[in-house]
Design an enzyme around this catalytic site. Structure first.
Site, PDB file in Angstrom:
ATOM      1  N   ASP A   1     -23.699 -92.918   4.637  1.00 59.89           N
ATOM      2  CA  ASP A   1     -23.676 -94.174   5.766  1.00 59.89           C
ATOM      3  C   ASP A   1     -25.230 -93.582   5.385  1.00 59.89           C
ATOM      4  O   ASP A   1     -25.973 -92.493   5.552  1.00 59.89           O
ATOM      5  CB  ASP A   1     -23.967 -94.091   7.407  1.00 59.89           C
TER       6      ASP A   1
ATOM      7  N   GLU B   1     -24.983-100.825   4.276  1.00 60.57           N
ATOM      8  CA  GLU B   1     -25.605 -99.192   3.887  1.00 60.57           C
ATOM      9  C   GLU B   1     -24.308 -98.356   4.470  1.00 60.57           C
ATOM     10  O   GLU B   1     -24.632 -97.388   3.358  1.00 60.57           O
ATOM     11  CB  GLU B   1     -26.608 -98.524   4.636  1.00 60.57           C
TER      12      GLU B   1
END
Length: 407
Positions: A201, A244
């Site tokens: 992440d 993301e």
């Protein structure tokens, strides 16, 4: 919710889950439709909304700031139970919405038109809607146009199920990654070889988009994934799981080796520099690593373990790698992936919060809610569809996720 809707809710959520669309990145095919909706009907707001157990989440939005809101007051939650478009010319004249927080407060909806997104089996999983801050009329041919656009959304959802590659980063789509994962997991179990998973992440990515714009954000995603790809083998699967958030599947790789790979990926991303008018932009990422063991019955369990380790890495300060066993949840058991509507009940039943149950075992569960603030350490979890009522203890908390053990 009407009794008939309550009865069909588990089937509706199962239908939504099959599209594997929740929390996926923006896609131009859907953004184009909300832009068209806004222009065709000359409205300031349009969304493609999907309704899970506790929220309305926007796959695409224009003129709307939030990416998700609670399900309870959502006008779209009413629209999904309609067989045709829900048209509200003036919310102040409709007793259902007169005191609605989205009417009396931001985004101050006075006009609403929502066409339900209906699956081939007849389940309403969301809406395409047009909204205005002032009352207005909506002609029959406009209703038909909005309905046709909603059908195009459903066609795009069906096509997306077949997509193999993420257009921006070149990584596998989430569905393609899960298919590859399923094959690798079955082989690893059958032949008893190592298999590891890494969840990735990018840290503080929202601030990148807010400060530098989405064009720079896209460059960051492309550069970070390119840097990672340089460090991976051709046999490794690399997929985009969310905006993301990415996942890496490492066949024939032990936990110790996977941690070394994760550290190489972390360093590679940290060395990326993105040119901007204000100077070079540097980003970092957090990593969660998990390996197949005897307690992991399916691939979703392995993904959940890596995800839990990722949340621990973020909680500890980001830009680091953490392994699953260092954050193991007591009484974890083998959880199966689900998508169920749940209710968090506390204060002797006087307070409650909607939630979505994302994984479940006899000993524990993973819950998603709009905001974890204010949730007590112990509470009762109710899953009406299963007739379940269990006292819970929070064992991990991060962002909008709660991991709980049943006590």
């Amino acid at each position: 919710m009407p009794a008939e809707g309550q009865k069909r809710e588990p089937e509706r959520l199962a239908a939504l889950d099959r599209y594997d669309i929740l929390d996926t990145p923006c896609e131009e095919a859907f953004d184009r439709i909300t832009r068209l909706t806004r222009r065709i009907f000359d409205v300031p707001m349009s969304t493609i909304t999907l309704i899970d157990g506790h929220r309305q989440w926007f796959k695409s939005r224009t003129g709307v700031a939030a990416c998700e809101t609670p399900r309870g007051p959502a006008l779209c939650d009413v629209a999904i139970r309609e067989t045709r478009a829900l048209i509200v010319p003036d919310t102040n004249e409709d007793p259902r919405f007169l005191a609605n927080p989205f009417v009396v407060g931001a985004p101050h909806i006075r006009f609403y038109a929502g066409a339900p997104l209906i699956t081939p089996e007849g389940h309403g999983i969301g809406t395409l809607c047009a909204m205005d801050t002032k009352p207005r009329s909506f002609l029959d041919d406009q209703v038909e146009t909005l309905t046709d656009l909603a059908r195009i959304v459903m066609s795009e959802l069906e096509l997306r199920m077949l997509a193999m590659t993420d257009g921006l980063t070149g990584t596998l789509s989430r569905r393609a990654f899960r298919e590859e994962f399923a094959r690798a997991f079955a082989l690893a179990q059958r032949h008893r070889h190592d298999l590891s998973c890494i969840m990735v992440d990018l840290d503080h990515f929202k601030s990148v988009n807010d400060r530098h714009g989405h064009a720079v954000g896209d460059l960051v995603l492309a550069a970070a994934t390119a840097a990672c790809r340089e460090e991976l083998r051709k046999s490794d699967a690399f997929g985009r799981m969310g905006g993301e958030e990415f996942a890496v599947l490492l066949p024939y790789t032990s936990l110790a080796s996977a941690l070394r790979v994760a550290e190489k990926l972390r360093a590679a991303i940290a060395h990326v520099r993105i040119p901007t008018p204000g100077g070079a932009l540097q980003v970092t990422a957090s990593f969660g690593v998990a390996a197949l063991d005897g307690a992991t019955a399916d691939m979703d369990g392995l993904l959940e373990n890596a995800d839990a380790a990722l949340y621990a890495a973020k909680h500890e300060g980001r830009n680091r790698c953490r392994e699953w066993r260092t954050v193991a949840i007591a009484h974890q058991g083998t959880r199966r992936r689900v998508l169920k509507a749940g209710l968090i009940s506390f204060n002797g039943g006087r307070s409650s919060l909607d939630c979505t149950v994302r994984s479940l075992s006899d000993e524990s569960a993973s819950l998603r809610i709009v905001d974890t603030a204010g949730v007590p350490e112990t509470f009762k979890l109710l899953i009406e569809a299963d007739g379940l009522s269990r006292k819970c203890q929070i064992v991990a908390k991060a962002d909008r996720r709660l991991d709980v053990a049943f006590v």
